[in-house]
Design an enzyme around this catalytic site. Sequence first.
Site, PDB file in Angstrom:
ATOM      1  N   GLN A  96      11.221  -9.035   2.816  1.00 49.12           N
ATOM      2  CA  GLN A  96      11.931  -8.138   3.729  1.00 49.12           C
ATOM      3  C   GLN A  96      12.161  -8.857   5.056  1.00 49.12           C
ATOM      4  O   GLN A  96      11.206  -9.240   5.743  1.00 49.12           O
ATOM      5  CB  GLN A  96      11.136  -6.852   3.982  1.00 49.12           C
ATOM      6  CG  GLN A  96      11.977  -5.853   4.798  1.00 49.12           C
ATOM      7  CD  GLN A  96      11.228  -4.607   5.217  1.00 49.12           C
ATOM      8  OE1 GLN A  96      10.150  -4.700   5.809  1.00 49.12           O
ATOM      9  NE2 GLN A  96      11.792  -3.446   4.939  1.00 49.12           N
ATOM     10  N   TYR A 176      13.684  -1.010  14.051  1.00 49.98           N
ATOM     11  CA  TYR A 176      13.758  -2.425  14.411  1.00 49.98           C
ATOM     12  C   TYR A 176      15.197  -2.825  14.756  1.00 49.98           C
ATOM     13  O   TYR A 176      16.076  -1.974  14.810  1.00 49.98           O
ATOM     14  CB  TYR A 176      13.119  -3.277  13.311  1.00 49.98           C
ATOM     15  CG  TYR A 176      11.667  -2.859  13.124  1.00 49.98           C
ATOM     16  CD1 TYR A 176      10.731  -3.156  14.105  1.00 49.98           C
ATOM     17  CD2 TYR A 176      11.273  -2.076  12.042  1.00 49.98           C
ATOM     18  CE1 TYR A 176       9.417  -2.713  13.993  1.00 49.98           C
ATOM     19  CE2 TYR A 176       9.954  -1.636  11.925  1.00 49.98           C
ATOM     20  CZ  TYR A 176       9.032  -1.961  12.907  1.00 49.98           C
ATOM     21  OH  TYR A 176       7.735  -1.514  12.812  1.00 49.98           O
ATOM     22  N   ARG A 223      17.453  -1.835   3.508  1.00 53.95           N
ATOM     23  CA  ARG A 223      16.710  -0.587   3.725  1.00 53.95           C
ATOM     24  C   ARG A 223      17.212   0.130   4.973  1.00 53.95           C
ATOM     25  O   ARG A 223      17.369  -0.501   6.025  1.00 53.95           O
ATOM     26  CB  ARG A 223      15.208  -0.871   3.874  1.00 53.95           C
ATOM     27  CG  ARG A 223      14.393   0.420   3.814  1.00 53.95           C
ATOM     28  CD  ARG A 223      12.890   0.188   3.844  1.00 53.95           C
ATOM     29  NE  ARG A 223      12.235   1.181   2.986  1.00 53.95           N
ATOM     30  CZ  ARG A 223      10.933   1.475   3.023  1.00 53.95           C
ATOM     31  NH1 ARG A 223      10.139   0.856   3.864  1.00 53.95           N
ATOM     32  NH2 ARG A 223      10.428   2.392   2.219  1.00 53.95           N
ATOM     33  N   GLY A 312       4.259   2.707  -1.529  1.00 50.73           N
ATOM     34  CA  GLY A 312       3.550   1.866  -0.576  1.00 50.73           C
ATOM     35  C   GLY A 312       2.040   1.894  -0.721  1.00 50.73           C
ATOM     36  O   GLY A 312       1.438   1.075  -1.437  1.00 50.73           O
ATOM     37  N   ARG A 313       1.385   2.853  -0.052  1.00 52.05           N
ATOM     38  CA  ARG A 313      -0.074   2.853   0.042  1.00 52.05           C
ATOM     39  C   ARG A 313      -0.803   2.855  -1.304  1.00 52.05           C
ATOM     40  O   ARG A 313      -1.852   2.191  -1.437  1.00 52.05           O
ATOM     41  CB  ARG A 313      -0.520   3.996   0.958  1.00 52.05           C
ATOM     42  CG  ARG A 313      -0.164   3.708   2.416  1.00 52.05           C
ATOM     43  CD  ARG A 313      -0.164   4.942   3.277  1.00 52.05           C
ATOM     44  NE  ARG A 313       0.972   5.816   2.970  1.00 52.05           N
ATOM     45  CZ  ARG A 313       1.269   6.914   3.641  1.00 52.05           C
ATOM     46  NH1 ARG A 313       0.500   7.285   4.659  1.00 52.05           N
ATOM     47  NH2 ARG A 313       2.330   7.631   3.317  1.00 52.05           N
TER      48      ARG A 313
HETATM   49  C1  LIG Z   1       0.427  -0.297   6.441  1.00 54.14           C
HETATM   50  C2  LIG Z   1       1.898   0.010   6.342  1.00 54.14           C
HETATM   51  C3  LIG Z   1       2.803  -0.977   6.679  1.00 54.14           C
HETATM   52  C4  LIG Z   1       4.184  -0.754   6.527  1.00 54.14           C
HETATM   53  N1  LIG Z   1       5.057  -1.781   6.794  1.00 54.14           N
HETATM   54  C5  LIG Z   1       6.367  -1.641   6.527  1.00 54.14           C
HETATM   55  C6  LIG Z   1       7.268  -2.743   6.683  1.00 54.14           C
HETATM   56  O1  LIG Z   1       6.888  -3.867   7.024  1.00 54.14           O
HETATM   57  N2  LIG Z   1       8.577  -2.511   6.410  1.00 54.14           N
HETATM   58  C7  LIG Z   1       9.040  -1.286   6.010  1.00 54.14           C
HETATM   59  O2  LIG Z   1      10.234  -1.128   5.770  1.00 54.14           O
HETATM   60  N3  LIG Z   1       8.204  -0.236   5.837  1.00 54.14           N
HETATM   61  C8  LIG Z   1       6.896  -0.379   6.068  1.00 54.14           C
HETATM   62  N4  LIG Z   1       6.038   0.663   5.845  1.00 54.14           N
HETATM   63  C9  LIG Z   1       6.543   1.898   5.207  1.00 54.14           C
HETATM   64  C10 LIG Z   1       6.311   1.867   3.686  1.00 54.14           C
HETATM   65  O3  LIG Z   1       7.205   0.956   3.066  1.00 54.14           O
HETATM   66  C11 LIG Z   1       6.503   3.273   3.055  1.00 54.14           C
HETATM   67  O4  LIG Z   1       7.802   3.714   3.329  1.00 54.14           O
HETATM   68  C12 LIG Z   1       5.466   4.261   3.581  1.00 54.14           C
HETATM   69  O5  LIG Z   1       4.170   3.713   3.460  1.00 54.14           O
HETATM   70  C13 LIG Z   1       5.490   5.600   2.840  1.00 54.14           C
HETATM   71  O6  LIG Z   1       5.319   5.429   1.446  1.00 54.14           O
HETATM   72  P1  LIG Z   1       3.907   5.664   0.682  1.00 54.14           P
HETATM   73  O7  LIG Z   1       3.549   7.119   0.868  1.00 54.14           O
HETATM   74  O8  LIG Z   1       4.209   5.348  -0.742  1.00 54.14           O
HETATM   75  O9  LIG Z   1       2.899   4.757   1.303  1.00 54.14           O
HETATM   76  C14 LIG Z   1       4.657   0.502   6.051  1.00 54.14           C
HETATM   77  C15 LIG Z   1       3.730   1.496   5.763  1.00 54.14           C
HETATM   78  C16 LIG Z   1       2.365   1.272   5.885  1.00 54.14           C
HETATM   79  C17 LIG Z   1       1.396   2.353   5.482  1.00 54.14           C
END
Ligand SMILES: Cc1cc2nc3c(=O)[nH]c(=O)nc-3n(C[C@H](O)[C@H](O)[C@H](O)COP(=O)(O)O)c2cc1C
Length: 354
Positions: A96, A176, A223, A312-313
Amino acid sequence: MAFDSIRIGRWDLPQRFIMAPLTRNRAGEGQAPGELNATYYGQRASAGLIITEGSQPSAVGQGYLDTPGVHTPEQVRGWSLVADAVHAGGGHIVVQLMHAGRIAHPDNKNGLESVAPSALSAPGEMVTADGQKPMVTPRALETDEIPGIVAEFVDASRKAIEAGLDGVEIHAANGYLLHQFLAPSSNERTDAYGGSPEARARLVIEVAKAVAETIGADRVGIRISPSHNIQGVLEEDAVDTAATYESLIEGIAPLGLAYLSVLADPATDLVRDLRKRFGGPVMLNSGFAQVTSLEDVENILEQDLADVVAVGRPFLANPDLVRRWRDDTALNEPDQATFYGGGAAGYTDYPTLD
Ligand SMILES: Cc1cc2nc3c(=O)[nH]c(=O)nc-3n(C[C@H](O)[C@H](O)[C@H](O)COP(=O)(O)O)c2cc1C
């Protein structure tokens, strides 16, 4: 449906959920990925497709502490370790590309000044090596510097492919740089890159076009997060927001990109409309409010709101998430205290079922 296979861009994926980008602030010397990062991503290869943490296409584009870059030879070498580890596990991985714009602190990037569409600071504070510091007012980019921003994305995309990564995701979400251009609250420009929805969408379209021409559209995703209202990048006028993202999609739809990733409430008319306009595969993530569950993935797919779901998480805490969800076994809980920064703890030591 979650376990049906699907083709996205160049990649045949074993299931219809993939690993979402997650910033982890654990790059090594020179902002280069190393063995630790390769281990982390390699452990998660069964995701089928991994989108890496946001990674700066240039030194000035770095926002946070210890995020990896994609602009020096040693970073390219580091990414090739990561690519090899994921490929050894049968997965695909795209980096990314995240230019942080004003969401940055000079202390985190050797004193470099941050740039943004306008000289408007973001609210709040930024973590630095010396603790929290207030956000700094960025310098507004001159019009003749904009081609240089496009060139940074192009150069980083070339380097990503050189490193053996499978493609790139252009980060135009979450407040961003590219999102700062899209939103009226952070873009007060009066040149061709501000003032109207079409003008605010221009830079993102130029970046997507140039990157697609350079490495091939079928290995480029993008994205967006319309109305995410995060980090002071506000999109509160629904009519303006729709017009901005319609312009954006109109500009990128003809390119045939691998996918459009949307971070938003899945059931809104805007998301449905953008998906129709885009025409290609759409990836969805419903946001931070609750952790994505298998049930959420199934609901999104069954209602045909997207082609694939970014998770994500659950992947952060479960390297073998695919197996756990398939077998309906217990999950590790993500530990927030180790999300951003540190070493192996909370990174490569989440246990698998084996
Ligand atoms: C620790 C953390 C770091 C993240 N870093 C990014 C990132 O670098 N780029 C991005 O587009 N989204 C980032 N996100 C958003 C995640 O891609 C995702 O949209 C978000 O965690 C919600 O999805 P989930 O419920 O499946 O975790 C981040 C989220 C978390 C929790």
